[in-house]
Design a protein around this motif. Sequence first.
Motif, PDB file in Angstrom:
ATOM      1  N   GLY A 181      14.336  15.691  10.657  1.00  0.00           N
ATOM      2  CA  GLY A 181      14.072  14.598   9.758  1.00  0.00           C
ATOM      3  C   GLY A 181      14.179  14.939   8.299  1.00  0.00           C
ATOM      4  N   PRO A 182      13.423  14.227   7.471  1.00  0.00           N
ATOM      5  CA  PRO A 182      13.579  14.294   6.019  1.00  0.00           C
ATOM      6  C   PRO A 182      13.213  15.640   5.408  1.00  0.00           C
ATOM      7  CG  PRO A 182      11.633  13.026   6.623  1.00  0.00           C
ATOM      8  CD  PRO A 182      12.395  13.252   7.875  1.00  0.00           C
ATOM      9  N   PHE A 183      12.505  16.538   6.171  1.00  0.00           N
ATOM     10  CA  PHE A 183      12.158  17.831   5.605  1.00  0.00           C
ATOM     11  C   PHE A 183      13.342  18.795   5.641  1.00  0.00           C
ATOM     12  CE2 PHE A 183       7.618  17.040   7.335  1.00  0.00           C
ATOM     13  CZ  PHE A 183       7.444  16.054   6.384  1.00  0.00           C
ATOM     14  N   ASP A 184      14.351  18.485   6.429  1.00  0.00           N
ATOM     15  CA  ASP A 184      15.509  19.365   6.545  1.00  0.00           C
ATOM     16  C   ASP A 184      16.499  19.048   5.431  1.00  0.00           C
ATOM     17  OD1 ASP A 184      17.514  21.023   7.318  1.00  0.00           O
ATOM     18  OD2 ASP A 184      18.160  19.805   9.020  1.00  0.00           O
ATOM     19  N   ILE A 185      16.736  20.022   4.553  1.00  0.00           N
ATOM     20  CA  ILE A 185      17.705  19.794   3.477  1.00  0.00           C
ATOM     21  C   ILE A 185      18.923  20.695   3.647  1.00  0.00           C
ATOM     22  CG2 ILE A 185      16.020  18.949   1.813  1.00  0.00           C
ATOM     23  CD1 ILE A 185      15.901  21.728   0.623  1.00  0.00           C
ATOM     24  N   GLY A 186      19.161  21.090   4.888  1.00  0.00           N
ATOM     25  CA  GLY A 186      20.371  21.818   5.190  1.00  0.00           C
ATOM     26  C   GLY A 186      20.383  23.270   4.775  1.00  0.00           C
ATOM     27  N   ILE A 187      19.211  23.936   4.746  1.00  0.00           N
ATOM     28  CA  ILE A 187      19.154  25.346   4.363  1.00  0.00           C
ATOM     29  C   ILE A 187      19.252  26.212   5.612  1.00  0.00           C
ATOM     30  CG2 ILE A 187      17.718  27.141   3.309  1.00  0.00           C
ATOM     31  CD1 ILE A 187      16.511  24.992   1.557  1.00  0.00           C
ATOM     32  N   SER A 258      13.758  25.455  -6.641  1.00  0.00           N
ATOM     33  CA  SER A 258      15.145  24.989  -6.711  1.00  0.00           C
ATOM     34  C   SER A 258      15.529  24.108  -5.534  1.00  0.00           C
ATOM     35  CB  SER A 258      16.098  26.193  -6.783  1.00  0.00           C
ATOM     36  OG  SER A 258      16.158  26.875  -5.542  1.00  0.00           O
ATOM     37  N   VAL A 259      14.796  24.239  -4.433  1.00  0.00           N
ATOM     38  CA  VAL A 259      15.121  23.437  -3.245  1.00  0.00           C
ATOM     39  C   VAL A 259      13.979  22.504  -2.850  1.00  0.00           C
ATOM     40  CG1 VAL A 259      16.888  24.937  -2.268  1.00  0.00           C
ATOM     41  CG2 VAL A 259      14.473  25.457  -1.850  1.00  0.00           C
ATOM     42  N   GLY A 260      13.001  22.319  -3.767  1.00  0.00           N
ATOM     43  CA  GLY A 260      12.026  21.254  -3.572  1.00  0.00           C
ATOM     44  C   GLY A 260      10.721  21.626  -2.921  1.00  0.00           C
ATOM     45  N   TRP A 261      10.282  22.898  -3.037  1.00  0.00           N
ATOM     46  CA  TRP A 261       8.970  23.289  -2.513  1.00  0.00           C
ATOM     47  C   TRP A 261       8.104  23.836  -3.629  1.00  0.00           C
ATOM     48  CZ3 TRP A 261      12.953  23.352   1.049  1.00  0.00           C
ATOM     49  CH2 TRP A 261      12.669  22.790   2.298  1.00  0.00           C
ATOM     50  N   PRO A 262       6.792  23.737  -3.525  1.00  0.00           N
ATOM     51  CA  PRO A 262       5.919  24.181  -4.629  1.00  0.00           C
ATOM     52  C   PRO A 262       5.894  25.693  -4.818  1.00  0.00           C
ATOM     53  CG  PRO A 262       4.600  23.467  -2.753  1.00  0.00           C
ATOM     54  CD  PRO A 262       6.010  23.078  -2.453  1.00  0.00           C
ATOM     55  N   LYS A 269       7.246  28.852   5.120  1.00  0.00           N
ATOM     56  CA  LYS A 269       6.646  28.213   6.293  1.00  0.00           C
ATOM     57  C   LYS A 269       7.591  27.150   6.868  1.00  0.00           C
ATOM     58  CE  LYS A 269       2.496  29.679   7.496  1.00  0.00           C
ATOM     59  NZ  LYS A 269       2.197  30.090   8.881  1.00  0.00           N
ATOM     60  N   ALA A 270       8.235  26.388   5.979  1.00  0.00           N
ATOM     61  CA  ALA A 270       9.200  25.383   6.429  1.00  0.00           C
ATOM     62  C   ALA A 270      10.376  26.049   7.140  1.00  0.00           C
ATOM     63  CB  ALA A 270       9.690  24.564   5.242  1.00  0.00           C
ATOM     64  N   LEU A 271      10.885  27.118   6.538  1.00  0.00           N
ATOM     65  CA  LEU A 271      11.981  27.849   7.166  1.00  0.00           C
ATOM     66  C   LEU A 271      11.516  28.486   8.471  1.00  0.00           C
ATOM     67  CD1 LEU A 271      13.598  29.603   4.072  1.00  0.00           C
ATOM     68  CD2 LEU A 271      14.466  27.619   5.322  1.00  0.00           C
ATOM     69  N   GLY A 272      10.241  28.910   8.521  1.00  0.00           N
ATOM     70  CA  GLY A 272       9.700  29.483   9.743  1.00  0.00           C
ATOM     71  C   GLY A 272       9.699  28.484  10.884  1.00  0.00           C
ATOM     72  N   GLU A 273       9.401  27.222  10.586  1.00  0.00           N
ATOM     73  CA  GLU A 273       9.450  26.189  11.619  1.00  0.00           C
ATOM     74  C   GLU A 273      10.878  26.010  12.114  1.00  0.00           C
ATOM     75  OE1 GLU A 273       7.593  22.485  10.848  1.00  0.00           O
ATOM     76  OE2 GLU A 273       5.717  23.342  10.133  1.00  0.00           O
ATOM     77  N   GLN A 274      11.826  25.991  11.186  1.00  0.00           N
ATOM     78  CA  GLN A 274      13.224  25.862  11.580  1.00  0.00           C
ATOM     79  C   GLN A 274      13.659  27.041  12.444  1.00  0.00           C
ATOM     80  OE1 GLN A 274      15.265  25.399   7.757  1.00  0.00           O
ATOM     81  NE2 GLN A 274      15.649  23.258   8.256  1.00  0.00           N
ATOM     82  N   ALA A 275      13.295  28.261  11.999  1.00  0.00           N
ATOM     83  CA  ALA A 275      13.692  29.458  12.732  1.00  0.00           C
ATOM     84  C   ALA A 275      13.084  29.471  14.131  1.00  0.00           C
ATOM     85  CB  ALA A 275      13.278  30.703  11.956  1.00  0.00           C
ATOM     86  N   LEU A 276      11.816  29.081  14.247  1.00  0.00           N
ATOM     87  CA  LEU A 276      11.158  29.057  15.549  1.00  0.00           C
ATOM     88  C   LEU A 276      11.812  28.029  16.464  1.00  0.00           C
ATOM     89  CD1 LEU A 276       8.908  30.034  17.394  1.00  0.00           C
ATOM     90  CD2 LEU A 276       7.371  28.374  16.313  1.00  0.00           C
ATOM     91  N   THR A 277      12.161  26.872  15.927  1.00  0.00           N
ATOM     92  CA  THR A 277      12.832  25.839  16.711  1.00  0.00           C
ATOM     93  C   THR A 277      14.167  26.351  17.249  1.00  0.00           C
ATOM     94  OG1 THR A 277      11.801  24.108  15.382  1.00  0.00           O
ATOM     95  CG2 THR A 277      13.735  23.484  16.659  1.00  0.00           C
TER      96      THR A 277
END
Length: 790
Positions: A181-187, A258-262, A269-277
Amino acid sequence: MSTVMADTIPESLAGKRIAITGSTGFVGTALVERLLRSVPDCELVLLVRDGRRSPAARRTQREILKNDAFDRLRDTLGDEFDSHVASRVQTVAGDVTQDGLGLNATDRALWGTADVIIHSAAAVSFDSPMDSAVEINLLGPTRIANLANEMGVTPHLVAVSTCYVAGNRRGNAPEILVSEGPFDIGIDWRSEVAATKRLRSDTDALSRTPDQLKTFRKEARAEIGAAGAPAIASKTEDLRRKWVKSELVQAGRSRAASVGWPDAYAFTKALGEQALTDSKGAVPVSIVRPSIIESALAEPKPGWIRGFRMAEPVIISFARGLLKEFPGVPEGTVDVIPVDIVVAAIIAVAAAGPDDAPAITQVASGGINPLKYRQMVDNVTGWFTQNPLYDTKGQPIVVPEWRFPGRGRVQKQLTQAKTVLSTADRVLQALPLRGKQAELSAQLEEKRTEVETALEYVELYGLYTECEAIYQVDNLMSILDGLGEQDRADFNIDPRSVDWDHYINDIHLPSIIQHARVKTTPGASKSIDRMTRMRKQVLDPKRQVAAFDLENTLIASNVVESFSWLATRRLDTAERARYVARTLVEAPGLLKLDRQDRTDFLRHFYRRYENAPVEQIELDAREMLTQLIMTKSFPAGLRRVREHRALGHRTVLITGALDFAVAGLKPLFDEIVAAEMMIRPDGTYSGEMHSVPPTGEARAQILGDYCEAEGLDIAEAVAYADSSSDLPLFEAVGFPVAVNPETRLAAIARKRGWLVEHWTKAPGGPKRLLPIGELMVERERHRRFRKARA
């Protein structure tokens, strides 16, 4: 649709083996306690890193089971607590930053029997270096899944993430997989891992360039002075490592922004969710995303907390008057959730099992029971108005009126304040201040540190207070709807149960004040009492040896003054005046050399004794003892030496002064180690040293050798000195005492909490005139004589 559980949570997890990572952390400790107390039929396997000095099993005992979180269970079980825990808890030594988790064959086999794995290990700091955040937050979950797939087992993996994987967004943040969904910005997370590894290597290489190393060495010398080559080398390397870490922290912030995280935490953590998936394979995965986790609402006790989280440092700084403004949107939501609600939600997800648990469960308050930033500020302001903190003089600190400025404005103000304080500190460091005057520099550095800390809070947490994302908890509510009455009572997962005014005023703030080192009562500061306690420690009969410096520690004199006394001993007034004039001209150069390297200074200065007759010098030195050294002595210092001897402590004088100058002090000390000059066959001094003068790191070695030879423990040694050049000696002993410290040492002693003594000369002693003054008196006497005759 609700997730209805056929059994209660304890029944669903009965007989299960639950493996946990991150059990030494805030959430992990609460999780272990809750499972042991509320799910009595499960077994736990804790993955704990071996420490530098403590193996994993010992860390489990000291850092987890001895925590006050277990007081409730300990009271219930009494004497059976240890045996009960031993029968249900096993520790394996491992590390989520290593492939295969770093497990040996035996521990690997035990890990492979787990029915559930709860992965709560994380680099939770908002200012983690990018490389460590990647290793733990991004790659950690995939390593757990990879190991399970490699072993052919399929435990239910419950991975603890964060709501802030949503990034810098406004409005609703639903529970949805990052990759869908919207959290994925193609990284590409693999590319981020590779880039970070290159970044670490490149940054480390840059830190080793000649220009950069020169800068580190210059900063090290400025900070610790002439402490000796080994100490400066160690400090230089320490500064290099800190610089590398700082660069990686900044790199993480910049990349995340640069890619929209604080920050790097939320980004990895966001990338960790992607990697785990991508990597989970056959392993069933459930993700739990808490918001900002704070002290417990009720379990294991109201207000329980481990370590300071995000809000605590900001709140304490505000209450102490150090932070007068903090960015934020008054109508914005501060998404806080008590730790016991998070822990209950994790356990509920684990109990639901891989087939019934939601893929993602957000545990937050903003979407269902929001705490507004203004409401939080009003509560904090009101509480500290009624319960003020007190300054060191015992006066109540009036909390400022909290405004809601932009982050840029606050950062600008704090940066300007930091610049002013840094400039003032450099000026004071250049002045020859000592003792209580040097305390001004220490206080200034403390203020500068406070400003730097406030600036760091603004940079780290400002984005979170300005965040306007609203995290939805539909899946959490679905789990709640499926719980029976007993589970609802025993495992509260409902964010709506938090009354924010009650939580802040009656639970959270009293708890953080209890844990913070702040003054909460009127009256003078207890720092004097603290110094008294420390003084009792150094004079405890358990101490074994007391080592003393001489100059500015026991006497208000130095080698220049001793030489001058001896050199002008037999000169007439005019010659002595010329000597003083020459010495005053040389003084700046001598001071500079002394600050650069004490040993080089002594070698250079003692050249002046060349050709001096030994017999005459020794004769004059006896008179110098009474006319100079004793009149310049600090009675409190000499009394302290006698106190140590009376207690049976060995007393050692270690000084860069020449041996003949201190020979008269032998009755005070068991051992005197002083500088020695070589003597020519004709009975004159050569001006060359017999051995390395006992200064800097040599003093630490001398005391260490003495303690070893005499069978004494250097950890039970006390050291008295006045200069940062004595830092190696201070760090070698168990009880350092800074006496009349110069500016650098005053700052270091204040920062490290060492005992500080201010000793002075006895009043009424003789005040010998400088030769130039004697010349003026002589001229005035002759003028009056001539006038009388005329």
